[in-house]
Write a protein that holds these residues in place. Structure first.
Motif, PDB file in Angstrom:
ATOM      1  N   ARG A   5      54.109 101.689  45.547  1.00  0.00           N
ATOM      2  CA  ARG A   5      55.007 101.622  46.684  1.00  0.00           C
ATOM      3  C   ARG A   5      55.937 100.422  46.586  1.00  0.00           C
ATOM      4  NH1 ARG A   5      54.163 105.478  50.452  1.00  0.00           N
ATOM      5  NH2 ARG A   5      56.294 104.846  50.875  1.00  0.00           N
ATOM      6  N   MET A   6      57.200 100.697  46.376  1.00  0.00           N
ATOM      7  CA  MET A   6      58.234  99.690  46.385  1.00  0.00           C
ATOM      8  C   MET A   6      59.257 100.139  47.428  1.00  0.00           C
ATOM      9  SD  MET A   6      57.347  97.396  44.141  1.00  0.00           S
ATOM     10  CE  MET A   6      56.195  97.214  42.777  1.00  0.00           C
ATOM     11  N   THR A   7      60.486  99.732  47.283  1.00  0.00           N
ATOM     12  CA  THR A   7      61.509 100.154  48.222  1.00  0.00           C
ATOM     13  C   THR A   7      61.637 101.675  48.222  1.00  0.00           C
ATOM     14  OG1 THR A   7      62.689  98.093  47.852  1.00  0.00           O
ATOM     15  CG2 THR A   7      63.908  99.867  48.889  1.00  0.00           C
ATOM     16  N   LEU A   8      61.693 102.253  47.030  1.00  0.00           N
ATOM     17  CA  LEU A   8      61.668 103.695  46.879  1.00  0.00           C
ATOM     18  C   LEU A   8      60.376 104.080  46.168  1.00  0.00           C
ATOM     19  CD1 LEU A   8      65.325 104.433  45.677  1.00  0.00           C
ATOM     20  CD2 LEU A   8      64.446 104.415  48.022  1.00  0.00           C
ATOM     21  N   ALA A   9      59.936 105.311  46.388  1.00  0.00           N
ATOM     22  CA  ALA A   9      58.729 105.793  45.711  1.00  0.00           C
ATOM     23  C   ALA A   9      59.062 106.072  44.249  1.00  0.00           C
ATOM     24  CB  ALA A   9      58.215 107.054  46.384  1.00  0.00           C
ATOM     25  N   VAL A  10      58.289 105.473  43.355  1.00  0.00           N
ATOM     26  CA  VAL A  10      58.515 105.587  41.913  1.00  0.00           C
ATOM     27  C   VAL A  10      57.236 106.077  41.256  1.00  0.00           C
ATOM     28  CG1 VAL A  10      59.125 104.340  39.802  1.00  0.00           C
ATOM     29  CG2 VAL A  10      60.225 103.724  41.967  1.00  0.00           C
ATOM     30  N   TYR A  11      57.379 107.039  40.343  1.00  0.00           N
ATOM     31  CA  TYR A  11      56.242 107.624  39.638  1.00  0.00           C
ATOM     32  C   TYR A  11      56.465 107.445  38.145  1.00  0.00           C
ATOM     33  CZ  TYR A  11      56.035 109.971  44.181  1.00  0.00           C
ATOM     34  OH  TYR A  11      56.005 110.239  45.522  1.00  0.00           O
ATOM     35  N   SER A  12      55.453 106.992  37.427  1.00  0.00           N
ATOM     36  CA  SER A  12      55.605 106.705  36.008  1.00  0.00           C
ATOM     37  C   SER A  12      54.497 107.370  35.218  1.00  0.00           C
ATOM     38  CB  SER A  12      55.582 105.182  35.780  1.00  0.00           C
ATOM     39  OG  SER A  12      55.715 104.879  34.413  1.00  0.00           O
ATOM     40  N   ASP A  13      54.853 108.060  34.144  1.00  0.00           N
ATOM     41  CA  ASP A  13      53.901 108.699  33.245  1.00  0.00           C
ATOM     42  C   ASP A  13      54.283 108.372  31.809  1.00  0.00           C
ATOM     43  OD1 ASP A  13      52.218 110.848  34.971  1.00  0.00           O
ATOM     44  OD2 ASP A  13      54.257 110.704  35.743  1.00  0.00           O
ATOM     45  N   GLY A  14      53.280 108.357  30.935  1.00  0.00           N
ATOM     46  CA  GLY A  14      53.531 108.066  29.543  1.00  0.00           C
ATOM     47  C   GLY A  14      53.322 106.603  29.221  1.00  0.00           C
ATOM     48  N   PRO A  15      53.366 106.244  27.928  1.00  0.00           N
ATOM     49  CA  PRO A  15      53.099 104.864  27.508  1.00  0.00           C
ATOM     50  C   PRO A  15      54.117 103.881  28.075  1.00  0.00           C
ATOM     51  CG  PRO A  15      53.107 106.389  25.633  1.00  0.00           C
ATOM     52  CD  PRO A  15      53.657 107.144  26.790  1.00  0.00           C
ATOM     53  N   GLU A  16      53.627 102.768  28.601  1.00  0.00           N
ATOM     54  CA  GLU A  16      54.540 101.790  29.200  1.00  0.00           C
ATOM     55  C   GLU A  16      55.423 101.116  28.158  1.00  0.00           C
ATOM     56  OE1 GLU A  16      52.973  99.067  31.980  1.00  0.00           O
ATOM     57  OE2 GLU A  16      52.226 100.632  33.327  1.00  0.00           O
ATOM     58  N   THR A  17      55.022 101.169  26.884  1.00  0.00           N
ATOM     59  CA  THR A  17      55.828 100.553  25.831  1.00  0.00           C
ATOM     60  C   THR A  17      56.830 101.519  25.219  1.00  0.00           C
ATOM     61  OG1 THR A  17      54.098 101.093  24.221  1.00  0.00           O
ATOM     62  CG2 THR A  17      54.008  98.905  25.246  1.00  0.00           C
ATOM     63  N   ALA A  18      56.805 102.778  25.626  1.00  0.00           N
ATOM     64  CA  ALA A  18      57.700 103.789  25.057  1.00  0.00           C
ATOM     65  C   ALA A  18      59.093 103.664  25.670  1.00  0.00           C
ATOM     66  CB  ALA A  18      57.125 105.181  25.304  1.00  0.00           C
ATOM     67  N   PRO A  19      60.114 104.245  25.019  1.00  0.00           N
ATOM     68  CA  PRO A  19      61.450 104.279  25.630  1.00  0.00           C
ATOM     69  C   PRO A  19      61.402 104.965  26.993  1.00  0.00           C
ATOM     70  CG  PRO A  19      61.546 104.964  23.331  1.00  0.00           C
ATOM     71  CD  PRO A  19      60.087 104.871  23.685  1.00  0.00           C
ATOM     72  N   VAL A  20      62.198 104.461  27.927  1.00  0.00           N
ATOM     73  CA  VAL A  20      62.141 104.922  29.315  1.00  0.00           C
ATOM     74  C   VAL A  20      63.246 105.931  29.589  1.00  0.00           C
ATOM     75  CG1 VAL A  20      62.273 104.224  31.732  1.00  0.00           C
ATOM     76  CG2 VAL A  20      61.170 102.718  30.051  1.00  0.00           C
ATOM     77  N   ILE A  21      62.857 107.043  30.243  1.00  0.00           N
ATOM     78  CA  ILE A  21      63.835 107.980  30.807  1.00  0.00           C
ATOM     79  C   ILE A  21      63.583 108.049  32.302  1.00  0.00           C
ATOM     80  CG2 ILE A  21      64.868 110.256  30.735  1.00  0.00           C
ATOM     81  CD1 ILE A  21      63.659 110.732  28.034  1.00  0.00           C
ATOM     82  N   VAL A  22      64.613 107.764  33.081  1.00  0.00           N
ATOM     83  CA  VAL A  22      64.534 107.827  34.539  1.00  0.00           C
ATOM     84  C   VAL A  22      65.175 109.135  35.005  1.00  0.00           C
ATOM     85  CG1 VAL A  22      65.286 106.768  36.703  1.00  0.00           C
ATOM     86  CG2 VAL A  22      64.566 105.327  34.785  1.00  0.00           C
ATOM     87  N   PHE A  23      64.493 109.839  35.914  1.00  0.00           N
ATOM     88  CA  PHE A  23      64.955 111.134  36.410  1.00  0.00           C
ATOM     89  C   PHE A  23      65.248 111.060  37.905  1.00  0.00           C
ATOM     90  CE2 PHE A  23      62.717 112.164  32.552  1.00  0.00           C
ATOM     91  CZ  PHE A  23      63.413 113.246  32.017  1.00  0.00           C
ATOM     92  N   LEU A  24      66.411 111.585  38.303  1.00  0.00           N
ATOM     93  CA  LEU A  24      66.821 111.644  39.705  1.00  0.00           C
ATOM     94  C   LEU A  24      67.035 113.104  40.096  1.00  0.00           C
ATOM     95  CD1 LEU A  24      69.429 108.720  39.767  1.00  0.00           C
ATOM     96  CD2 LEU A  24      66.960 108.614  40.188  1.00  0.00           C
ATOM     97  N   HIS A  25      66.475 113.503  41.215  1.00  0.00           N
ATOM     98  CA  HIS A  25      66.391 114.907  41.606  1.00  0.00           C
ATOM     99  C   HIS A  25      67.574 115.369  42.452  1.00  0.00           C
ATOM    100  CE1 HIS A  25      65.333 113.698  45.719  1.00  0.00           C
ATOM    101  NE2 HIS A  25      64.568 112.756  45.182  1.00  0.00           N
ATOM    102  N   ALA A  26      67.596 116.657  42.736  1.00  0.00           N
ATOM    103  CA  ALA A  26      68.620 117.280  43.578  1.00  0.00           C
ATOM    104  C   ALA A  26      68.340 117.026  45.055  1.00  0.00           C
ATOM    105  CB  ALA A  26      68.660 118.784  43.313  1.00  0.00           C
ATOM    106  N   ILE A  27      69.358 117.256  45.885  1.00  0.00           N
ATOM    107  CA  ILE A  27      69.183 117.183  47.327  1.00  0.00           C
ATOM    108  C   ILE A  27      68.127 118.193  47.772  1.00  0.00           C
ATOM    109  CG2 ILE A  27      70.987 118.886  47.849  1.00  0.00           C
ATOM    110  CD1 ILE A  27      71.758 117.189  50.284  1.00  0.00           C
TER     111      ILE A  27
END
Length: 259
Positions: A5-27
């Motif tokens: 729980r931060m300002t927005l809800a964030v969910y993370s899967d996969g190795p923390e050392t791997a390259p990051v892809i951030v996904f933003l959803h539709a309305i």
């Protein structure tokens, strides 16, 4: 995985050392929209999904928030999770926010994927969004379910995938009316065309061949204003990542890997 729980809800899967892809959803959806992408992508990437303001488990921004405010809120949430550089994938409304992030935080975005979105809302579509806002004010999110599903999926997919449509239907119904209205108001005023030439990062623009909400010819036209953009289509309507999850993953991973 539960959200931190931060300002927005964030969910993370996969190795923390791997390259990051951030996904933003539709309305009128949430980070759950990306569930089809988690398992295959988390083998090689850190997959980070964010509930946009007043969607899913995220709080609302102050009244009158702009696309820039949404973009800065997302960037702050990513920073709070110790992530500096990332590739960014936006779907529909999420892609509109992603354009702003790429312009406002250019040193942080490595690669940008804009899927099934517009860069400008013409007057007739503005009127449609205002009608949708009025409908939600009168009757809540139930007024948006069937018309959204009709726009978001091809008839053949809808007929063959009732469980998937029920899953998306539940996301729409669980979206707070205030969250939908706030997002719809800024979509109604959308004009990111002046920003497109400022996007310098490698960019993939993905259109659905049968998308009436974001027609491929309109997406091809705005992609021509992004110097770094390449254009691709998938045989889908609006929610390409749901209707063609394997093809969507292939397009994203090949692009993020630089292939």
């Amino acid at each position: 995985m539960a959200a931190r729980r931060m300002t927005l809800a964030v969910y993370s899967d996969g190795p923390e050392t791997a390259p990051v892809i951030v996904f933003l959803h539709a309305i009128a959806t949430s980070a759950k929209l990306w569930d089809p992408q988690i398992e295959p992508l988390a083998q090689c990437f850190r997959v980070v999904r964010i509930d946009l303001p007043a969607h899913g488990d995220s709080p609302a921004l102050p009244k009158g928030a702009s696309f820039a405010d949404y973009a800065d809120a997302v960037a702050a949430a990513i920073t709070a999770h110790g992530i500096d550089r990332f590739s960014l994938v936006g779907m529909s409304f999420g892609a509109m926010v992603a354009m702003q992030i790429a312009v406002r935080h250019p040193l942080r975005v490595e690669r940008l994927v804009l899927a099934c979105c517009a860069a400008r809302t013409p007057s007739p579509i503005t009127a449609m969004w205002l009608d949708r806002i009025a409908a939600v004010e009168r009757g809540g999110m139930a007024t948006q379910v069937e018309t959204s599903l009709e726009r978001w999926f091809t008839p053949n997919f809808a007929a063959a995938s009732p469980d998937t449509l029920d899953w998306v239907r539940a996301m729409i119904l669980s979206t707070p009316s205030a969250g939908f209205i706030a997002a719809a108001r800024i979509i109604a005023t959308l004009d990111h065309v002046p920003l497109l030439h400022q996007i310098e990062v490698p960019c993939l623009v993905v259109a659905g061949e049968h998308d009436k909400a974001a027609p491929p010819e309109a997406m091809r036209a705005f992609a021509a204003n992004i110097r770094s953009a390449v254009f691709a289509t998938l045989p889908t309507a609006h929610l390409a990542n749901v209707e063609a999850p394997d093809a969507f993953i292939e397009a994203v991973t090949r692009f993020v890997d630089g292939r």
